[in-house]
Design a protein around this motif. Structure first.
Motif, PDB file in Angstrom:
ATOM      1  N   ARG A  11       0.832  -1.200   0.000  1.00  0.00           N
ATOM      2  CA  ARG A  11       0.000   0.000   0.000  1.00  0.00           C
ATOM      3  C   ARG A  11       0.872   1.258   0.000  1.00  0.00           C
ATOM      4  O   ARG A  11       2.039   1.218   0.400  1.00  0.00           O
ATOM      5  N   TYR A  12       0.287   2.364  -0.429  1.00  0.00           N
ATOM      6  CA  TYR A  12       1.047   3.624  -0.424  1.00  0.00           C
ATOM      7  C   TYR A  12       1.397   4.004   1.009  1.00  0.00           C
ATOM      8  O   TYR A  12       0.522   4.027   1.891  1.00  0.00           O
TER       9      TYR A  12
ATOM     10  N   ASN B 263       1.635   6.341   3.529  1.00  0.00           N
ATOM     11  CA  ASN B 263       1.206   7.716   3.784  1.00  0.00           C
ATOM     12  C   ASN B 263       2.162   8.472   4.696  1.00  0.00           C
ATOM     13  O   ASN B 263       2.226   9.703   4.662  1.00  0.00           O
TER      14      ASN B 263
ATOM     15  N   THR C 157       0.716   1.652  -6.298  1.00  0.00           N
ATOM     16  CA  THR C 157       1.556   2.312  -5.294  1.00  0.00           C
ATOM     17  C   THR C 157       2.843   2.810  -5.921  1.00  0.00           C
ATOM     18  O   THR C 157       3.290   3.936  -5.675  1.00  0.00           O
TER      19      THR C 157
ATOM     20  N   ARG D  48       2.353   5.889  -8.066  1.00  0.00           N
ATOM     21  CA  ARG D  48       2.137   7.078  -7.226  1.00  0.00           C
ATOM     22  C   ARG D  48       3.465   7.587  -6.674  1.00  0.00           C
ATOM     23  O   ARG D  48       3.725   8.798  -6.655  1.00  0.00           O
ATOM     24  N   LEU D  49       4.327   6.676  -6.233  1.00  0.00           N
ATOM     25  CA  LEU D  49       5.655   7.080  -5.753  1.00  0.00           C
ATOM     26  C   LEU D  49       6.478   7.690  -6.882  1.00  0.00           C
ATOM     27  O   LEU D  49       7.213   8.660  -6.679  1.00  0.00           O
TER      28      LEU D  49
ATOM     29  N   GLN E 298       5.683  11.178  -7.329  1.00  0.00           N
ATOM     30  CA  GLN E 298       6.197  12.003  -6.239  1.00  0.00           C
ATOM     31  C   GLN E 298       7.685  12.313  -6.423  1.00  0.00           C
ATOM     32  O   GLN E 298       8.150  13.403  -6.088  1.00  0.00           O
TER      33      GLN E 298
END
Length: 315
Positions: free
Chosen positions: A116-117, A119, A148, A151-152, A155
Motif C-alpha cells: 500500500r502507499y 502515507n 503504489t 504514485r511514488l 512524487q
C-alpha cells in the motif's frame, strides 16, 4: 570493517535513497533459505557500504516474515515502511541452477504483491535533496503494488532508477517499456538489453553502440548500466561517453553462486549516483561488489567483514 552501529540518517549521501519492491526468501534445493528479493538485496548492500536507504515493502505475519524483519533490524536497516499483511504469505522464491545460472519460480499473491502507499512517507525535501526512488520490475506484476509504485514515481519524478530484472512469466513487455519511460538511471543485463532493443550482439562494441542509441532516444535517461556476467559490465551516459570494466576474476573454488550479483552491482550504481561519484569509479565498485556476492550462497550475508575495503577506491 564496516561499522553497522553508526547513527542511521537520511543525510549520509548527497541524495537519500528510497527502495520499493519485494522482500522474500530465496529457497534453494538443499532446503537452505536466504532472505532476499532484489530490492532488499540492494538495500542490504547499500547498508553494508554505509548508506541508509528506506525500504518500502510488505511481508506476511507468518514466521518467515518475522524472521526477515528481525534480520533487517539486526542489519540496522530502517523498517518503518515495511508493512505486515495478515492475509498473505511472505514472499518465497524457489531457486534452481541450470547450466550455471540461477532460475526462479515465483508464486503469485504474496505479501509484496499488495504494498500500500506509505502515507507516512511525506517528508519534505528540497530539490537538491530529492530522494532517488529505486525499483525493479517484479513488483509491477500486481495491480495494487503497481498503483503504489506509480504514485511514488509521480512524487519522485526525474530521480528514478530501475533495474529491469526480467523474470520469465512475471512481466509484460509493454509495461516494462512504460516503466523505463521517465527514468534517470537504468540497469539490465546483456540478455535484457537484447530484449529491450530487439537486437543480438556479436561483440561488446555492438552492445555498447546499441545502448548508446537507446540512451539517445530515451530523453530522461542519464545513465545506462549493462552487466554481462563473467565478461564484466559497461555504462553509457547521456553524452554518449561510455566506460567498460572486465569482471573481477575469481578462482572456481571461490564462486558459490551468482544469486544477487546484479543487485550488489545495482547498489553500487545507486551509491555512485547518490554521491555524484564519477562513473568509472562507480563501475569499478560495482563489479567488485558483484564479485563479492558470488562468494556466498544467496544474495545477503550478515558477515560485515566481507564488505571491508570495498569503498577504498572512493576515498
Amino acid at each position: 570493517m564496516t561499522d553497522l552501529n553508526q547513527k542511521v540518517t537520511l543525510e549520509d549521501v548527497t541524495k537519500p535513497i528510497i527502495i520499493f519492491g519485494e522482500v522474500l526468501v530465496d529457497a534453494f534445493g538443499d532446503q537452505t533459505e536466504v532472505i532476499g528479493g532484489a530490492p532488499l538485496n540492494v538495500a542490504w548492500n547499500l547498508r553494508a557500504i554505509e548508506c541508509h536507504p528506506r525500504l518500502v515493502s510488505a511481508i506476511g505475519s507468518d514466521d518467515t516474515g518475522k524472521r526477515i524483519l528481525s534480520a533487517i533490524e539486526s542489519w540496522r536497516l530502517p523498517t518503518e515502511f515495511i508493512q505486515v499483511d495478515p492475509d498473505r504469505p511472505t514472499g518465497r522464491v524457489l531457486v534452481r541452477h541450470e547450466r550455471g545460472e540461477p532460475t526462479y519460480e515465483i508464486p503469485r499473491d504474496q505479501a509484496f504483491d499488495f504494498i500500500r502507499y506509505p502515507n507516512s512517507l511525506v517528508v519534505s525535501f528540497t530539490e537538491a535533496t530529492k530522494p532517488i526512488l529505486y525499483h525493479g520490475s517484479l513488483c509491477a506484476r500486481s495491480t495494487l503494488s503497481l498503483e503504489t509504485l506509480l504514485r511514488l514515481r509521480r512524487q519522485f519524478e526525474s530521480n528514478i532508477a530501475i533495474d529491469v530484472n526480467l523474470r520469465s512469466g512475471q512481466y509484460e513487455t509493454e509495461l516494462i517499456q512504460q516503466l523505463i519511460d521517465g527514468v534517470a538511471v537504468l540497469k539490465c543485463n546483456l540478455a535484457e538489453l537484447c530484449h529491450l532493443t530487439g537486437q543480438s550482439f556479436a561483440s561488446r562494441t555492438e552492445a555498447i553502440e546499441e545502448a548508446a542509441t537507446f540512451v539517445a532516444r530515451t530523453s530522461t535517461l542519464r545513465e545506462f548500466w549493462v552487466t554481462d556476467g563473467g565478461n564484466g559490465a559497461f555504462v553509457v551516459d547521456d553524452t554518449g561517453q561510455h566506460y567498460v570494466s572486465d569482471a573481477v576474476a575469481l578462482p572456481d573454488d571461490q564462486v558459490v553462486d551468482t544469486v544477487g550479483a546484479g543487485d550488489a552491482f545495482m547498489a553500487a550504481v545507486l551509491y555512485g549516483h547518490a554521491t555524484e561519484t564519477p562513473l568509472p569509479i562507480t563501475l569499478d565498485l560495482a563489479v567488485r561488489m558483484a564479485a563479492n556476492v558470488c562468494k556466498i550462497e544467496g544474495a545477503t550475508t550478515t558477515d560485515a567483514s566481507r564488505y571491508a575495503g570495498l569503498l577504498q577506491s572512493l576515498q
